[in-house]
Design an enzyme around this catalytic site. Structure first.
Site, mmCIF file in Angstrom:
data_model
loop_
_atom_site.group_PDB
_atom_site.id
_atom_site.type_symbol
_atom_site.label_atom_id
_atom_site.label_comp_id
_atom_site.label_asym_id
_atom_site.label_seq_id
_atom_site.Cartn_x
_atom_site.Cartn_y
_atom_site.Cartn_z
ATOM 1 N N ASP A 10 -2.362 9.940 -27.536
ATOM 2 C CA ASP A 10 -2.409 10.968 -26.472
ATOM 3 C C ASP A 10 -1.065 11.065 -25.686
ATOM 4 O O ASP A 10 -0.218 10.255 -25.911
ATOM 5 C CB ASP A 10 -3.668 10.496 -25.375
ATOM 6 N N SER A 11 -1.127 11.870 -24.695
ATOM 7 C CA SER A 11 -0.008 12.138 -23.787
ATOM 8 C C SER A 11 0.325 10.455 -22.830
ATOM 9 O O SER A 11 1.159 10.326 -22.522
ATOM 10 C CB SER A 11 -0.192 13.236 -22.903
ATOM 11 N N CYS A 73 -6.549 13.892 -27.809
ATOM 12 C CA CYS A 73 -5.865 14.574 -26.576
ATOM 13 C C CYS A 73 -6.384 16.091 -26.825
ATOM 14 O O CYS A 73 -6.201 16.697 -28.061
ATOM 15 C CB CYS A 73 -4.378 14.782 -26.703
ATOM 16 N N GLU A 152 -2.923 8.778 -14.303
ATOM 17 C CA GLU A 152 -1.583 8.184 -14.674
ATOM 18 C C GLU A 152 -1.163 7.200 -13.831
ATOM 19 O O GLU A 152 -0.738 6.251 -14.203
ATOM 20 C CB GLU A 152 -0.608 9.172 -15.267
ATOM 21 N N CYS A 184 -10.732 16.860 -21.301
ATOM 22 C CA CYS A 184 -9.429 16.026 -21.193
ATOM 23 C C CYS A 184 -9.883 14.671 -21.270
ATOM 24 O O CYS A 184 -10.607 14.212 -20.520
ATOM 25 C CB CYS A 184 -8.644 16.492 -19.915
ATOM 26 N N HIS A 186 -8.408 12.293 -20.364
ATOM 27 C CA HIS A 186 -8.179 11.301 -18.700
ATOM 28 C C HIS A 186 -9.356 11.520 -18.103
ATOM 29 O O HIS A 186 -9.677 10.521 -17.447
ATOM 30 C CB HIS A 186 -7.239 11.996 -18.249
HETATM 31 N N1 DGL Z 1 -5.501 13.823 -22.196
HETATM 32 C C1 DGL Z 1 -4.988 14.845 -22.835
HETATM 33 C C2 DGL Z 1 -6.041 15.916 -23.032
HETATM 34 O O1 DGL Z 1 -7.160 15.511 -23.583
HETATM 35 C C3 DGL Z 1 -3.645 15.397 -22.293
HETATM 36 C C4 DGL Z 1 -3.366 15.395 -20.883
HETATM 37 C C5 DGL Z 1 -2.044 15.932 -20.325
HETATM 38 O O2 DGL Z 1 -1.141 15.132 -20.555
HETATM 39 O O3 DGL Z 1 -2.040 17.059 -19.683
HETATM 40 O O4 DGL Z 1 -5.688 17.140 -22.816
#
Ligand code: DGL
Length: 273
Positions: A10-11, A73, A152, A184, A186
């Site tokens: 993931d990011s 992600c 984050e 997402c 996150h």
């Molecule tokens: N967690 C990721 C997602 O599911 C990436 C979020 C991001 O870095 O903007 O989209």
């Protein structure tokens, strides 16, 4: 039987919500994780950039012995997954299609809300995938660009985070949705606030659960499941490992003991914490 790890990326800390689900449903499986924290957020990146990042990360995860890769992600899954899949011999799955399927199973009225990054919403991928499962369903979307940077930072309970959530979710509630997809990886960090704001009549869908169900079935079909625990999960990041571990532990607890920094261009390991 195969004791090689599952690669997850993931990011940043978002994909850890999928790792948590792996630990709970597939306790014998080991994970090697990559969080691209030097380049987070992915939400505003172009498809070309996301493709390049995914290639580098998947090569790293394969070098680490991964038998199966999860792009944990949605932003990547929504825009470059099909291209990426074709380039590697190791199977690669995303989180978006499992999320769309889970939403289709959960809805009674067909009115489905999706919260996601700007890139995921712009791609229209959730709407398209959900409509494959619920052809006469209606999808209402909210791009939520403030949330990933806040998460984050570990800013899970701040006033700013809760205010942003209210602003993003209110228009979806006005559409009388009965399901809200956390589009997402996150966002499950904020699930308690989201539940409270959405109220008891709205079912919250976290795609991680269905993603791991699909993974379990695929590992079995491919004869790749592990039968015994052979080690701990490993975590690598492109940015600051101390900050990553501090936020990640809020979710994974002792499953995240340390993280190391990896420079993907040189593939060398750096500091750990
Ligand atoms: N967690 C990721 C997602 O599911 C990436 C979020 C991001 O870095 O903007 O989209």
């Amino acid at each position: 039987m195969n004791s090689r790890p599952i690669g997850v990326y993931d990011s940043g800390v978002g994909g850890l919500t999928v790792v948590r689900e792996i630990s709970s449903k597939l306790p014998w499986e080991r994970v090697v994780y990559f969080g691209d924290t030097a380049r987070v957020p992915y939400g505003e990146k172009t498809a070309q950039e996301l493709l390049g990042f995914s290639r580098e990360i998947i090569e790293f995860l394969i070098d680490q012995g991964s038998k199966y890769i999860i792009a944990a992600c949605n932003t990547t899954s929504s825009q470059v997954l099909e291209d990426v899949k074709k380039e590697f011999d190791v199977p690669v799955i995303g989180v978006l299609r499992p999320g769309a399927y889970a939403a289709s199973r959960a809805t009674r009225t067909g009115r489905i809300g999706v919260m996601a990054t700007a890139g995921t919403i712009r791609s229209g991928a959730y709407e398209k995938a959900i409509k494959e499962y619920v052809p006469d369903g209606q999808v209402f979307s909210a791009a939520c660009p403030q949330l990933v940077p806040l998460i984050e930072k570990g800013d899970i309970n701040s006033e700013e985070t809760i205010r942003a959530l209210h602003n993003y979710i209110a228009p979806l509630l006005a559409e009388d949705i009965d399901v809200l997809v956390l589009g997402c990886t996150h966002y499950p960090y904020l699930i308690e606030h989201i539940r409270r704001i959405a109220g008891p009549r709205v079912e919250i869908v976290d795609p991680a659960s269905e993603t791991v169900t699909v993974t379990a079935a695929a590992l079995q079909e491919l004869g790749l499941q592990s039968q015994e625990k052979t080690g701990w999960h490993e975590f690598a990041v492109s940015g600051d490992p101390v900050r990553f571990a501090a936020v990640g532990r809020k979710l994974l607890g002792d499953d995240l003991t340390e993280a190391r920094r990896v420079d993907l261009s040189g593939k060398g390991a750096g500091t750990s914490c």
